[in-house]
Motif scaffolding. Structure first.
Motif, PDB file in Angstrom:
ATOM      1  N   GLN A 148     -10.138   3.363  -9.235  1.00 48.19           N
ATOM      2  CA  GLN A 148      -8.977   3.147  -8.375  1.00 48.19           C
ATOM      3  C   GLN A 148      -8.076   2.088  -8.970  1.00 48.19           C
ATOM      4  O   GLN A 148      -8.488   1.330  -9.838  1.00 48.19           O
ATOM      5  CB  GLN A 148      -9.420   2.742  -6.985  1.00 48.19           C
ATOM      6  CG  GLN A 148     -10.144   1.406  -6.979  1.00 48.19           C
ATOM      7  CD  GLN A 148     -10.590   1.026  -5.585  1.00 48.19           C
ATOM      8  OE1 GLN A 148     -11.131   1.850  -4.863  1.00 48.19           O
ATOM      9  NE2 GLN A 148     -10.356  -0.230  -5.218  1.00 48.19           N
ATOM     10  N   ILE A 149      -6.837   2.060  -8.466  1.00 46.16           N
ATOM     11  CA  ILE A 149      -5.892   1.069  -8.958  1.00 46.16           C
ATOM     12  C   ILE A 149      -5.811  -0.054  -7.926  1.00 46.16           C
ATOM     13  O   ILE A 149      -5.701   0.207  -6.738  1.00 46.16           O
ATOM     14  CB  ILE A 149      -4.519   1.724  -9.238  1.00 46.16           C
ATOM     15  CG1 ILE A 149      -3.480   0.706  -9.686  1.00 46.16           C
ATOM     16  CG2 ILE A 149      -3.992   2.526  -8.051  1.00 46.16           C
ATOM     17  CD1 ILE A 149      -3.518   0.413 -11.141  1.00 46.16           C
ATOM     18  N   ASP A 150      -5.910  -1.290  -8.397  1.00 46.42           N
ATOM     19  CA  ASP A 150      -5.803  -2.445  -7.500  1.00 46.42           C
ATOM     20  C   ASP A 150      -4.524  -3.204  -7.836  1.00 46.42           C
ATOM     21  O   ASP A 150      -4.105  -3.228  -8.983  1.00 46.42           O
ATOM     22  CB  ASP A 150      -7.002  -3.379  -7.705  1.00 46.42           C
ATOM     23  CG  ASP A 150      -8.306  -2.710  -7.325  1.00 46.42           C
ATOM     24  OD1 ASP A 150      -8.391  -2.198  -6.196  1.00 46.42           O
ATOM     25  OD2 ASP A 150      -9.225  -2.660  -8.164  1.00 46.42           O
ATOM     26  N   PHE A 165       2.211   3.472  -4.120  1.00 44.44           N
ATOM     27  CA  PHE A 165       1.522   4.538  -4.854  1.00 44.44           C
ATOM     28  C   PHE A 165       1.887   5.926  -4.341  1.00 44.44           C
ATOM     29  O   PHE A 165       1.447   6.928  -4.880  1.00 44.44           O
ATOM     30  CB  PHE A 165       0.007   4.324  -4.798  1.00 44.44           C
ATOM     31  CG  PHE A 165      -0.390   3.014  -5.392  1.00 44.44           C
ATOM     32  CD1 PHE A 165      -0.419   2.851  -6.767  1.00 44.44           C
ATOM     33  CD2 PHE A 165      -0.684   1.929  -4.591  1.00 44.44           C
ATOM     34  CE1 PHE A 165      -0.751   1.628  -7.333  1.00 44.44           C
ATOM     35  CE2 PHE A 165      -1.011   0.698  -5.139  1.00 44.44           C
ATOM     36  CZ  PHE A 165      -1.046   0.553  -6.515  1.00 44.44           C
ATOM     37  N   GLU A 166       2.696   5.966  -3.275  1.00 44.40           N
ATOM     38  CA  GLU A 166       3.160   7.264  -2.765  1.00 44.40           C
ATOM     39  C   GLU A 166       4.274   7.770  -3.676  1.00 44.40           C
ATOM     40  O   GLU A 166       5.062   6.977  -4.186  1.00 44.40           O
ATOM     41  CB  GLU A 166       3.742   7.101  -1.355  1.00 44.40           C
ATOM     42  CG  GLU A 166       2.712   6.735  -0.320  1.00 44.40           C
ATOM     43  CD  GLU A 166       3.362   6.360   1.008  1.00 44.40           C
ATOM     44  OE1 GLU A 166       4.541   6.701   1.238  1.00 44.40           O
ATOM     45  OE2 GLU A 166       2.673   5.711   1.812  1.00 44.40           O
ATOM     46  N   PHE A 193      -7.547  -1.883 -13.053  1.00 46.41           N
ATOM     47  CA  PHE A 193      -8.441  -0.747 -12.793  1.00 46.41           C
ATOM     48  C   PHE A 193      -9.666  -0.882 -13.680  1.00 46.41           C
ATOM     49  O   PHE A 193      -9.674  -1.672 -14.629  1.00 46.41           O
ATOM     50  CB  PHE A 193      -7.732   0.586 -13.076  1.00 46.41           C
ATOM     51  CG  PHE A 193      -7.264   0.748 -14.502  1.00 46.41           C
ATOM     52  CD1 PHE A 193      -6.033   0.251 -14.901  1.00 46.41           C
ATOM     53  CD2 PHE A 193      -8.064   1.396 -15.445  1.00 46.41           C
ATOM     54  CE1 PHE A 193      -5.602   0.389 -16.213  1.00 46.41           C
ATOM     55  CE2 PHE A 193      -7.633   1.537 -16.762  1.00 46.41           C
ATOM     56  CZ  PHE A 193      -6.407   1.032 -17.142  1.00 46.41           C
ATOM     57  N   LYS A 245      -2.359   6.547  -9.989  1.00 49.37           N
ATOM     58  CA  LYS A 245      -3.400   6.615  -8.965  1.00 49.37           C
ATOM     59  C   LYS A 245      -4.234   7.887  -9.115  1.00 49.37           C
ATOM     60  O   LYS A 245      -5.464   7.846  -9.048  1.00 49.37           O
ATOM     61  CB  LYS A 245      -2.734   6.568  -7.591  1.00 49.37           C
ATOM     62  CG  LYS A 245      -3.709   6.627  -6.454  1.00 49.37           C
ATOM     63  CD  LYS A 245      -2.988   6.466  -5.123  1.00 49.37           C
ATOM     64  CE  LYS A 245      -3.810   7.083  -4.026  1.00 49.37           C
ATOM     65  NZ  LYS A 245      -3.124   8.125  -3.286  1.00 49.37           N
ATOM     66  N   HIS A 246      -3.565   9.004  -9.324  1.00 55.28           N
ATOM     67  CA  HIS A 246      -4.287  10.275  -9.425  1.00 55.28           C
ATOM     68  C   HIS A 246      -5.145  10.354 -10.690  1.00 55.28           C
ATOM     69  O   HIS A 246      -6.252  10.886 -10.648  1.00 55.28           O
ATOM     70  CB  HIS A 246      -3.320  11.448  -9.368  1.00 55.28           C
ATOM     71  CG  HIS A 246      -2.912  11.768  -7.970  1.00 55.28           C
ATOM     72  ND1 HIS A 246      -3.722  12.443  -7.100  1.00 55.28           N
ATOM     73  CD2 HIS A 246      -1.794  11.455  -7.277  1.00 55.28           C
ATOM     74  CE1 HIS A 246      -3.108  12.548  -5.928  1.00 55.28           C
ATOM     75  NE2 HIS A 246      -1.940  11.951  -6.018  1.00 55.28           N
ATOM     76  N   GLU A 260      -8.157   8.282  -9.971  1.00 55.71           N
ATOM     77  CA  GLU A 260      -9.032   8.976  -9.013  1.00 55.71           C
ATOM     78  C   GLU A 260      -9.885  10.022  -9.721  1.00 55.71           C
ATOM     79  O   GLU A 260     -11.069  10.164  -9.435  1.00 55.71           O
ATOM     80  CB  GLU A 260      -8.204   9.664  -7.926  1.00 55.71           C
ATOM     81  CG  GLU A 260      -8.131   8.853  -6.648  1.00 55.71           C
ATOM     82  CD  GLU A 260      -7.138   9.431  -5.659  1.00 55.71           C
ATOM     83  OE1 GLU A 260      -6.752  10.608  -5.792  1.00 55.71           O
ATOM     84  OE2 GLU A 260      -6.733   8.672  -4.755  1.00 55.71           O
ATOM     85  N   ASN A 279       0.811  -1.231   0.000  1.00 60.02           N
ATOM     86  CA  ASN A 279       0.000   0.000   0.000  1.00 60.02           C
ATOM     87  C   ASN A 279       0.837   1.270   0.000  1.00 60.02           C
ATOM     88  O   ASN A 279       0.306   2.359   0.054  1.00 60.02           O
ATOM     89  CB  ASN A 279      -1.040   0.008   1.119  1.00 60.02           C
ATOM     90  CG  ASN A 279      -0.393  -0.279   2.459  1.00 60.02           C
ATOM     91  OD1 ASN A 279       0.835  -0.250   2.553  1.00 60.02           O
ATOM     92  ND2 ASN A 279      -1.192  -0.533   3.470  1.00 60.02           N
ATOM     93  N   LEU A 286       3.569   5.354 -10.419  1.00 57.19           N
ATOM     94  CA  LEU A 286       2.338   4.824  -9.822  1.00 57.19           C
ATOM     95  C   LEU A 286       1.523   5.920  -9.137  1.00 57.19           C
ATOM     96  O   LEU A 286       0.300   5.832  -9.087  1.00 57.19           O
ATOM     97  CB  LEU A 286       2.659   3.700  -8.830  1.00 57.19           C
ATOM     98  CG  LEU A 286       3.093   2.370  -9.464  1.00 57.19           C
ATOM     99  CD1 LEU A 286       3.371   1.340  -8.378  1.00 57.19           C
ATOM    100  CD2 LEU A 286       2.039   1.846 -10.424  1.00 57.19           C
ATOM    101  N   ALA A 287       2.202   6.953  -8.622  1.00 66.16           N
ATOM    102  CA  ALA A 287       1.459   8.074  -8.021  1.00 66.16           C
ATOM    103  C   ALA A 287       0.637   8.760  -9.115  1.00 66.16           C
ATOM    104  O   ALA A 287      -0.530   9.115  -8.911  1.00 66.16           O
ATOM    105  CB  ALA A 287       2.425   9.057  -7.368  1.00 66.16           C
TER     106      ALA A 287
END
Ligand code: ADP
Length: 277
Positions: A243-245, A209-210, A258, A234-235, A238, A206, A230-231
């Motif tokens: 969302q990304i799984d 994605f940061e 997604f 994710k954005h 969003e 988890n 990946l950030a």
């Protein structure tokens, strides 16, 4: 709600106004926090390629330039560092605009199957040079229409595919592959990018994605990633209310997926495109 009672109505209006102000203040605070953290992270990340390029250039000035072979090699390395810096700055701009919601999504109705094929065609060379097969299942559709921002979704698929190639299994036997799959889930289409690469340990799942988060710090430098891919993914998702799984097993591989909206109604394609504009 009794709108005929003037006192109540005024009360309600004051209440709404206060709520709005509170939200605005929270938004401003969020932006300020974001800016501060972002600047700290960014200056740190920018230093790496700058120091590297400086190192090569000053060594050349100190006399290494006299040897032609060394000169070419060092200039190439300095150029590579600056190329990396360029990619980093582009990714940073994109991410900061996404995080502060300054980027508008341009929705249209497009063929997702075609887009995935195009991204795979584009990345074929890179995959091949690393001995990775890019593949689509035999029943992969020709047409699959979705409602989304095509350019941004192209970036999502490109980033996920590029990671799948980058973090592929580096065992000497080879046999690495990356596969794209699509699945219908009600009024959504799920896109899956699967690889049989090195996988991601559960405790990192988890955090990947940061921004700037990497599982293996040193290896990421070698593979040239910015830590932002990946950030950004994710954005973008969003913004699509998606969302990304991720599912992953160390030594086995990873699946990133997604969902996107299928065509909403039976309007013609041209009407849908007009609506997007
Ligand atoms: P980077 O530029 O480092 O690739 P990303 O944001 O794209 O940055 O990814 C963050 C981290 O997540 C990577 O450094 C890597 O450790 C891990 N990662 C991403 N995709 C995969 C994958 N398909 N397989 C294994 N690890 C991955």
């Amino acid at each position: 709600k009794d709108t005929r009672n003037p006192l109540r109505r005024i009360n309600q209006e004051i209440f709404n106004f206060a709520g709005l102000k509170q939200r605005e203040i929270e938004e401003l605070k969020r932006m300020a926090d974001f800016r501060r953290e972002f600047l700290a992270d960014v200056s740190h990340e920018l230093k790496t390629p700058i120091f590297a390029a400086q190192g090569y250039i000053y060594t050349l000035l100190d006399g290494a330039a006299d040897d032609e072979a060394v000169r070419t090699r060092f200039l190439q390395k300095a150029a590579n560092s600056l190329d990396g810096l360029d990619v980093l700055v582009q990714d940073l701009l994109m991410l900061s605009q996404l995080e502060t919601k300054q980027i508008r999504m341009y929705y249209s109705y497009f063929n997702l199957a075609e887009l995935i094929r195009a991204v795979f065609d584009q990345m074929e060379g890179k995959a091949e040079s690393q001995g990775i097969a890019l593949r689509l299942p035999a029943d992969f559709p020709e047409q699959l229409w979705v409602w989304a921002d095509k350019q941004r979704i192209q970036q999502v698929i490109t980033n996920l595919t590029s990671n799948a190639i980058k973090y592929s299994n580096d065992s000497p036997e080879g046999g690495g592959w990356v596969e794209a799959q699509v699945r219908e889930e009600g009024d959504r289409i799920r896109v899956l990018i699967k690889d049989n690469g090195r996988g991601i340990p559960a405790e990192h799942l988890n955090r990947i994605f940061e921004r700037f988060y990497r599982v293996e710090k040193s290896r990421a430098k070698v593979s040239g990633g910015t830590g932002l891919g990946l950030a950004i993914v994710k954005h973008i998702l969003e913004a699509h209310k998606s969302q990304i799984d991720v599912q992953s097993e160390v030594g086995k591989g990873s699946v990133f997926s997604f969902r996107l909206k299928k065509r909403k109604d039976k309007r013609s394609r041209s009407q849908q495109t007009e609506l997007a504009e």
